[in-house]
Design a protein around this motif. Structure first.
Motif, PDB file in Angstrom:
ATOM      1  N   ASP A  89       0.943  -1.266  -0.064  1.00 10.86           N
ATOM      2  CA  ASP A  89       0.108   0.117   0.161  1.00 10.86           C
ATOM      3  C   ASP A  89       0.950   1.349   0.068  1.00 10.86           C
ATOM      4  O   ASP A  89       2.114   1.166   0.101  1.00 10.86           O
ATOM      5  N   TYR A  94       0.578  -1.887   5.051  1.00  7.25           N
ATOM      6  CA  TYR A  94       0.454  -3.517   4.847  1.00  7.25           C
ATOM      7  C   TYR A  94       1.110  -3.929   3.383  1.00  7.25           C
ATOM      8  O   TYR A  94       1.095  -3.033   2.641  1.00  7.25           O
ATOM      9  N   TYR A  96       0.575  -7.166   0.387  1.00  4.65           N
ATOM     10  CA  TYR A  96      -0.408  -7.996   0.124  1.00  4.65           C
ATOM     11  C   TYR A  96       0.118  -9.259  -0.681  1.00  4.65           C
ATOM     12  O   TYR A  96       1.037  -8.748  -1.833  1.00  4.65           O
ATOM     13  N   VAL A 107      -2.971 -10.445   3.853  1.00  6.59           N
ATOM     14  CA  VAL A 107      -2.663  -9.043   4.021  1.00  6.59           C
ATOM     15  C   VAL A 107      -1.535  -9.173   5.179  1.00  6.59           C
ATOM     16  O   VAL A 107      -1.944 -10.010   6.138  1.00  6.59           O
ATOM     17  N   PHE A 130      -0.763  -2.431  -6.864  1.00  6.40           N
ATOM     18  CA  PHE A 130      -1.626  -1.304  -5.914  1.00  6.40           C
ATOM     19  C   PHE A 130      -2.097  -0.350  -6.934  1.00  6.40           C
ATOM     20  O   PHE A 130      -1.099   0.186  -7.777  1.00  6.40           O
ATOM     21  N   GLU A 135      -6.801   3.541  -3.989  1.00 11.17           N
ATOM     22  CA  GLU A 135      -6.102   2.900  -2.797  1.00 11.17           C
ATOM     23  C   GLU A 135      -6.533   1.479  -2.910  1.00 11.17           C
ATOM     24  O   GLU A 135      -7.275   1.121  -1.880  1.00 11.17           O
ATOM     25  N   THR A 136      -6.539   1.028  -3.909  1.00 12.05           N
ATOM     26  CA  THR A 136      -7.025  -0.634  -4.170  1.00 12.05           C
ATOM     27  C   THR A 136      -5.736  -1.524  -4.522  1.00 12.05           C
ATOM     28  O   THR A 136      -5.033  -0.895  -5.391  1.00 12.05           O
ATOM     29  N   VAL A 137      -5.907  -2.557  -4.051  1.00 17.54           N
ATOM     30  CA  VAL A 137      -5.252  -3.765  -4.498  1.00 17.54           C
ATOM     31  C   VAL A 137      -5.873  -4.566  -5.686  1.00 17.54           C
ATOM     32  O   VAL A 137      -6.877  -5.077  -5.398  1.00 17.54           O
ATOM     33  N   ASP A 151     -10.431  -2.946  -1.212  1.00 20.13           N
ATOM     34  CA  ASP A 151     -10.193  -1.633  -0.616  1.00 20.13           C
ATOM     35  C   ASP A 151      -9.055  -1.944   0.435  1.00 20.13           C
ATOM     36  O   ASP A 151      -9.218  -2.272   1.285  1.00 20.13           O
ATOM     37  N   THR A 152      -7.745  -1.053   0.399  1.00 22.17           N
ATOM     38  CA  THR A 152      -6.736  -1.099   1.258  1.00 22.17           C
ATOM     39  C   THR A 152      -7.262  -0.443   2.486  1.00 22.17           C
ATOM     40  O   THR A 152      -6.356  -0.616   3.524  1.00 22.17           O
ATOM     41  N   ASN A 155      -9.648  -3.451   3.808  1.00 22.08           N
ATOM     42  CA  ASN A 155      -9.342  -4.651   3.601  1.00 22.08           C
ATOM     43  C   ASN A 155     -10.826  -5.852   3.217  1.00 22.08           C
ATOM     44  O   ASN A 155     -10.679  -6.680   3.478  1.00 22.08           O
TER      45      ASN A 155
END
Length: 343
Positions: A89, A94, A96, A107, A130, A135-137, A151-152, A155
């Motif tokens: 992130d 975090y 991932y 995570v 990312f 702000e998403t993985v 959504d980070t 999560n």
């Protein structure tokens, strides 16, 4: 990732050719170090944490953590099933991990390295990226042919996006758009990370079976490395293939150094191809560096420009079976290493 590591009978010729290519000024790369890390099992992607500079290497049931200052392993994230990729992130909290064997994204806390959550994904999550605007993985699921958006901040899964075929590797342009190779269709898809929609699908011909993907954000160029020993350079505005420089056999990862305007292809035959972006429409192969057979995945540290590849000594290929018609060569125990390449 690849279901089989493609190696050519002409490996010796490729390495002889690589060794014969002269240095070209400041673009000349060489192997600076080899870190013998050992440990059993295969591997997939590796990534550099942009804050700590630690290198994370996926190794099946675990992720190895290596300190580039010493070349030594400093820890592991264990208890996994079949890892593929690691992304981070933007707030240094975090990391991932795509755990394809468990169909989840793990995570972990980047300070303690403890796994804090397991998020359900599709079948066999593999490549991941990312996306900073939303702000998403995004985890790209090879077997279910879709992508899971996480959504980070919470999560949690916010979307599942269907794809036209088997995805390989994604990149983000930093402006809300994601691109991903579709391996079995020889295509690239463009995804709007805000609306969770596929907004374009582009053919990569003459590229066949693309795997690794890199991006030049400033000049809007994508670099897909392909099984037929080509790098397809694609205009992200139009989807047009504008160049196809030659690379080595068995590529599985690509990278781009924005500071030096260089694209890279790590090739399982045992070479690293260096391509210069002379202009947004002209691309020249500057160097083919001999590395090591099996060194098919790589990552670049954007701070130093160093390239990290992973490899091991390979033994004979097992006999094919109906259950495994394309078996990988055996990996010799204790031979796993990181190859450090720099100028």
């Amino acid at each position: 990732m690849r279901n089989a590591l493609k190696l050519t009978a002409g490996l010796g010729l490729a390495l002889m050719t690589a060794a014969a290519i002269p240095a070209i000024g400041q673009t000349h790369y060489k192997i600076q170090q080899e870190w013998k890390l050992g440990g059993d099992g295969g591997w997939d992607y590796l990534a550099v944490d942009p804050v700590s500079d630690l290198i994370y290497i996926t190794r099946g049931d675990r992720v190895m953590i290596v300190d580039p200052a010493t070349g030594k392993e400093t820890g592991e994230i264990t208890g996994l099933k079949g890892t593929h990729g690691v992304v981070f992130d933007s707030i240094n909290k975090y990391g991932y991990i795509t755990d394809g064997g468990a169909n989840v994204v793990r995570v972990f806390d980047r300070k303690s390295h403890a796994v804090v959550s397991s998020i359900p994904a599709g079948t066999n999550p593999d490549g991941a990226v990312f996306e900073p605007v939303t702000e998403t993985v995004w985890a790209f699921n090879g077997h279910s042919k879709n992508a899971t958006a996480i959504d980070t901040k919470t999560n949690t899964v916010v979307a599942t996006v269907g794809l036209p075929g088997k995805p390989e590797f994604p990149v983000a342009d930093g402006k809300g758009t994601i691109f991903a190779n579709i391996e079995d269709m020889s295509e690239i898809v463009r995804i709007d990370a805000k609306t969770h929609q596929v907004t374009a699908t582009w053919p990569l011909a003459p590229c066949e079976s693309p795997s690794g993907l890199a991006i030049d954000v400033a000049h809007r160029r994508l670099f897909s490395v392909c099984d037929n020993k080509l790098m397809a350079v694609v205009d992200t505005n139009t989807g047009k293939v504008i160049a196809t420089p030659a690379i080595g056999d068995g590529p599985d990862a690509a990278g781009f150094d924005a500071n030096r305007q260089l694209a890279f292809s790590s090739n399982g035959e045992g070479t690293l191809t260096v391509v210069k972006e002379d202009s947004p429409s002209k691309f020249t192969v500057l160097q083919t560096l001999a590395t090591k057979r099996s060194a098919r995945t790589m990552t670049i540290d954007p701070k130093t420009g160093k390239i990290y590849l992973v490899a091991a000594e390979l033994g004979p290929r097992p006999a094919a079976t109906p259950q495994n018609p394309h078996p990988r060569p055996t990996i010799m125990p204790g031979t796993f290493e990181v190859i450090v390449v720099g100028r």
